[in-house]
Design a protein around this motif. Structure first.
Motif, short mmCIF file in Angstrom:
data_model
loop_
_atom_site.label_atom_id
_atom_site.label_comp_id
_atom_site.label_asym_id
_atom_site.label_seq_id
_atom_site.Cartn_x
_atom_site.Cartn_y
_atom_site.Cartn_z
N LEU A 47 0.83 -1.26 -0.12
CA LEU A 47 0.19 -0.12 -0.07
C LEU A 47 0.70 1.24 -0.16
O LEU A 47 0.66 2.00 -0.62
CB LEU A 47 -1.06 -0.06 1.25
CG LEU A 47 -2.03 -0.92 1.06
CD1 LEU A 47 -2.74 -1.00 2.44
CD2 LEU A 47 -3.23 -0.46 0.17
N ALA A 48 1.93 1.33 0.91
CA ALA A 48 2.84 2.33 0.86
C ALA A 48 3.41 2.71 -0.52
O ALA A 48 3.42 3.84 -0.87
CB ALA A 48 3.78 2.23 2.03
N VAL A 49 4.18 1.68 -1.22
CA VAL A 49 4.69 1.73 -2.36
C VAL A 49 3.90 2.37 -3.44
O VAL A 49 3.93 3.43 -4.38
CB VAL A 49 5.56 0.62 -2.74
CG1 VAL A 49 5.99 0.70 -4.15
CG2 VAL A 49 6.54 0.31 -1.68
N PHE A 50 2.57 1.67 -3.51
CA PHE A 50 1.64 1.86 -4.65
C PHE A 50 0.80 3.10 -4.31
O PHE A 50 -0.04 3.56 -5.36
CB PHE A 50 0.80 0.67 -5.13
CG PHE A 50 1.67 -0.32 -5.74
CD1 PHE A 50 2.30 -0.06 -6.83
CD2 PHE A 50 2.00 -1.31 -5.07
CE1 PHE A 50 3.29 -1.01 -7.43
CE2 PHE A 50 2.94 -2.37 -5.54
CZ PHE A 50 3.72 -2.03 -6.72
N SER A 51 0.78 3.93 -3.13
CA SER A 51 0.16 5.09 -3.08
C SER A 51 1.07 6.29 -3.02
O SER A 51 0.82 7.33 -2.60
CB SER A 51 -0.50 4.95 -1.51
OG SER A 51 -1.40 4.02 -1.41
N SER A 52 2.51 5.72 -3.28
CA SER A 52 3.43 6.71 -3.20
C SER A 52 3.54 7.72 -1.85
O SER A 52 3.65 8.90 -1.85
CB SER A 52 3.47 7.71 -4.53
OG SER A 52 3.35 6.85 -5.66
N PRO A 73 4.32 7.29 2.58
CA PRO A 73 5.22 6.58 3.85
C PRO A 73 3.75 6.07 4.40
O PRO A 73 2.65 6.36 4.19
CB PRO A 73 5.54 7.89 4.72
CG PRO A 73 4.74 8.93 4.39
CD PRO A 73 4.39 9.06 2.79
N VAL A 74 4.05 5.08 5.17
CA VAL A 74 2.90 4.21 6.06
C VAL A 74 2.39 5.12 7.01
O VAL A 74 3.25 5.84 7.94
CB VAL A 74 3.70 3.05 6.63
CG1 VAL A 74 2.54 2.59 7.62
CG2 VAL A 74 4.13 2.19 5.67
N PHE A 75 1.23 5.21 6.85
CA PHE A 75 0.46 6.18 8.04
C PHE A 75 0.59 5.63 9.24
O PHE A 75 0.19 4.54 9.57
CB PHE A 75 -1.11 6.67 7.53
CG PHE A 75 -1.90 7.62 8.08
CD1 PHE A 75 -1.59 8.93 8.25
CD2 PHE A 75 -2.52 6.97 9.26
CE1 PHE A 75 -2.14 9.59 9.04
CE2 PHE A 75 -3.24 7.72 10.17
CZ PHE A 75 -3.13 8.99 10.19
N GLY A 76 0.92 6.42 10.19
CA GLY A 76 0.96 6.00 11.63
C GLY A 76 1.64 4.78 11.91
O GLY A 76 1.19 3.51 12.35
N ASN A 128 12.47 5.29 7.91
CA ASN A 128 12.00 3.78 7.60
C ASN A 128 11.65 3.38 6.29
O ASN A 128 11.16 2.44 5.86
CB ASN A 128 10.66 3.47 8.44
CG ASN A 128 9.56 4.61 8.21
OD1 ASN A 128 9.63 5.18 7.18
ND2 ASN A 128 8.43 4.44 9.17
N ARG A 129 12.11 4.41 5.16
CA ARG A 129 12.19 4.35 3.85
C ARG A 129 13.45 4.92 3.25
O ARG A 129 13.39 5.90 2.57
CB ARG A 129 10.96 4.76 3.46
CG ARG A 129 10.54 6.18 3.59
CD ARG A 129 9.31 6.31 2.68
NE ARG A 129 8.97 7.71 2.71
CZ ARG A 129 7.92 8.44 1.95
NH1 ARG A 129 7.55 7.66 1.00
NH2 ARG A 129 7.56 9.69 1.96
N PRO A 130 14.64 4.11 3.52
CA PRO A 130 16.01 4.74 3.18
C PRO A 130 15.94 4.94 1.70
O PRO A 130 16.72 5.86 1.02
CB PRO A 130 16.78 3.72 3.80
CG PRO A 130 16.12 2.61 3.98
CD PRO A 130 14.79 3.00 4.12
N VAL A 131 15.36 4.02 0.86
CA VAL A 131 15.69 4.03 -0.60
C VAL A 131 14.82 5.30 -1.30
O VAL A 131 15.29 6.00 -2.05
CB VAL A 131 15.04 2.66 -1.06
CG1 VAL A 131 15.18 2.62 -2.63
CG2 VAL A 131 16.12 1.41 -0.87
N TRP A 132 13.70 5.37 -0.55
CA TRP A 132 12.65 6.58 -1.17
C TRP A 132 13.75 7.89 -0.88
O TRP A 132 13.67 8.71 -1.50
CB TRP A 132 11.37 6.59 -0.48
CG TRP A 132 10.57 7.65 -0.90
CD1 TRP A 132 9.70 7.55 -2.00
CD2 TRP A 132 10.45 9.25 -0.46
NE1 TRP A 132 8.91 8.72 -2.03
CE2 TRP A 132 9.70 9.52 -1.18
CE3 TRP A 132 11.31 9.73 0.39
CZ2 TRP A 132 9.13 11.18 -1.05
CZ3 TRP A 132 10.96 11.25 0.59
CH2 TRP A 132 10.02 11.69 -0.14
#
Length: 569
Positions: free
Chosen positions: A288-293, A295-298, A543-547
């Protein structure tokens, strides 16, 4: 104190994966088949787990199809009642013990070291041992088909006294119990490895609250395994002692307590629901995070909700035993209902992740949306069964079968399919074909709902589970035929996936290192990854170093956004 500008400068240069000098990984032992059989590489073992579990999935699915064909009309269609008992027992056992739990640990083997920036699992040889215990345990269970009296026929729950030797004397039942001991031990070793790897092998900068949600969920799942699986493993040893050494632990005629088996089994059984759910919650969170572009909410709220679900799950086993009269209905009902709270938190976080995002709908996202819809349905019917008054009415009916499959298949298999389409490019270097993926999704979604939605009605009308036949005047024929047609569609849905995998491995589009614009560390290495996993790691500042590495100029805005989200949770 580190400033954001310092962080941005840090991103100019990459860092080595750890302080150790480069050296040949200990997992390389040979080439070809010998290399496969002796490998301790976590990626090889992970793929062996996944492939083996999927083969068992095909067997379990074939047995389920036999069950549905038998129930298509009143009377005997393809198997006699005794063989029917064996078929539904082995269907449930293969799916629970040999497919859904092992496939989750296969994904963990492959992904957790990559997601935390590690070169290997903490205990590579123990990891390999866990896989071989699972494989030989599974073969032991299905070897019952080769015996004169056939495999186990006492249901996947193996309730005493039905599972005692006097009522189930065939050797297939002993093989079933031996299998539970072997596969349970294998799962425990896998869980120990995941916990040790997460706690001791994280790369520099990968703090606990920078770990991807999938790795968090596998950590919590592994703790649950250490709580639940030893109980079932020990209970199976006790049942073997009853059957072969006259131990009389569960035999009432010898002074034992048959109800004790149910307590042992469901102390394992209800955490098992979340052992097979939490890994897949992690998968859908990543997708969901990747295909919503977005970060993970909450993020922290999701982690805490995972802990809350796991904690509550070990205290609700009695809600499976309301009709025995040996469970405190008020306590177990209340605690069961309470699980809906952290589960609801997760749903809000998943919706929040999509909210305002730049949504894309490739096949992994379609299966994730399917998961959300089906798991809500399973959750709502779970609330119904947690109420003692309704549970007394619906217990052991097809309503329970429908609820169980919406939770276990809708909540796990759909997320697994999402994970397969999402990480297949990373493991193979090839993309799966989108068109065939969409055909697979539509057939699975339509087939699943056609099969199981009507079973709620059958159960409410009084059709009991685990029966090989019914009478024409019962009024169950039409809905059983609808359910069987759905099962055949679902069985056929495997073929588009199999063809897609075969075709893509031979001539699929080259994936590249990061085809989805991923966020977590597995997308920072090649596809497939090298034996040592990483040549270099990006700086790990979130928590998303590649982004972060891909969007250095947007990091400041993201930091402000993350602070706002953390404050909100």
């Amino acid at each position: 104190m580190t400033t954001l500008d310092d962080d941005l400068r840090d991103e100019v240069a990459s860092t080595p994966p750890d302080d150790e000098p480069d050296r040949p990984p200990s997992s390389v032992r040979g080439r070809g088949l010998l290399g496969l059989l002796t490998s301790t590489d976590h990626k090889v073992i992970g793929l062996m787990y996944i492939v083996t579990a999927l083969l068992f999935f095909l067997l379990g699915g074939a047995l389920a199809t036999v069950v549905r064909i038998e129930l298509y009309s009143p009377g005997t269609q393809v198997v006699e009642p005794g063989a029917y008992n064996q078929v539904f027992t082995m269907h449930g056992s293969v799916m629970i013990y040999l497919f859904i739990t092992p496939v989750a640990f296969g994904l963990a083997n492959y992904l957790v070291p990559l997601q935390i920036g590690a070169k290997e699992m903490a205990f590579p040889r123990l990891n390999a041992l866990g896989y071989w215990l699972f494989l030989f345990g599974g073969l032991t269970m299905v070897a019952g088909f080769l015996t004169a009296d056939g495999p186990a026929a006492f249901g996947w729950t193996a309730y005493a006294p039905l599972s005692e030797a006097i009522r189930s004397p065939a050797i297939g039942h002993d093989l079933w119990l031996f299998s539970i001991v072997l596969t349970g031990t294998g799962t425990i070793t896998a869980a120990v490895n995941v916990i040790a790897t997460v706690l001791a092998m994280r790369a520099s900068g990968m703090s606990m609250f920078r770990m991807p949600i999938f790795s968090w969920n596998m950590l919590v799942t592994s703790v649950l395994v250490l709580i639940a699986f030893p109980v079932l493993t020990a209970a199976s040893v006790m049942m073997l002692a009853d059957r072969n050494l006259d131990a009389q632990i569960f035999n009432a005629e010898g002074g034992g307590q048959p109800i004790l088996w149910q307590h042992f089994f469901w102390f394992f059984g209800h955490p098992e629901v979340y052992i097979v759910a939490l890994p897949f919650f992690g998968i859908v969170t990543e997708v969901l995070a990747v295909f919503s572009s977005r970060p993970v909410f909450g993020y922290r709220g999701l982690v805490l909700a995972t802990f809350a679900i796991a904690s509550l799950s070990v205290g609700v086993w009695g809600h499976h035993m309301f009709t025995t009269g040996d469970a405190a209905t008020g306590y177990f009902s209340g605690l069961s209902l309470l699980i809906a709270v952290p589960t609801g938190v997760k749903f809000f976080n998943w919706i929040g992740t999509m909210w305002g995002g730049r949504l894309r709908f490739p096949t992994p996202m379609l299966f994730t949306i399917g998961f959300l819809l089906l798991f809500v349905m399973g959750g709502v019917t779970g609330v119904v069964l947690a109420l003692p008054a309704l549970d007394f009415q619906l217990h052991d009916s097809y309503f329970v079968v429908a609820h169980f499959h919406y939770v276990m298949f809708g909540g796990s298999a759909f997320a697994l399919y999402a994970g397969i389409y999402y990480w297949f490019p990373k493991a193979t270097g090839r993309m799966l074909h989108e068109g065939w993926g969409r055909v697979h999704f539509v057939m699975t979604f339509v087939g699943f709902n056609t099969t199981f939605l009507v079973q709620h009605v059958l159960g409410a009308q009084g059709m009991p589970r685990r029966v090989a036949d019914y009478l024409p005047e019962d009024g169950f024929t039409f809905l059983n035929r609808v359910s069987t047609v759905g099962a055949l569609i679902m069985a056929a849905s495997v073929f588009p996936l199999a063809w897609n995998v075969w075709r893509s491995l031979r001539r699929g589009e080259v994936a590249g290192d990061d085809p989805w614009e991923g966020q977590t560390l597995e997308w920072a290495t090649t596809s497939p990854p090298p034996p040592h996993n990483f040549d270099a790691l990006p700086p790990i500042r979130s928590n998303r170093p590649v982004w972060d590495q891909r969007h250095p100029t947007r990091k400041r805005a993201r930091a402000v956004e993350a602070q706002a989200e953390e404050a909100a949770t």
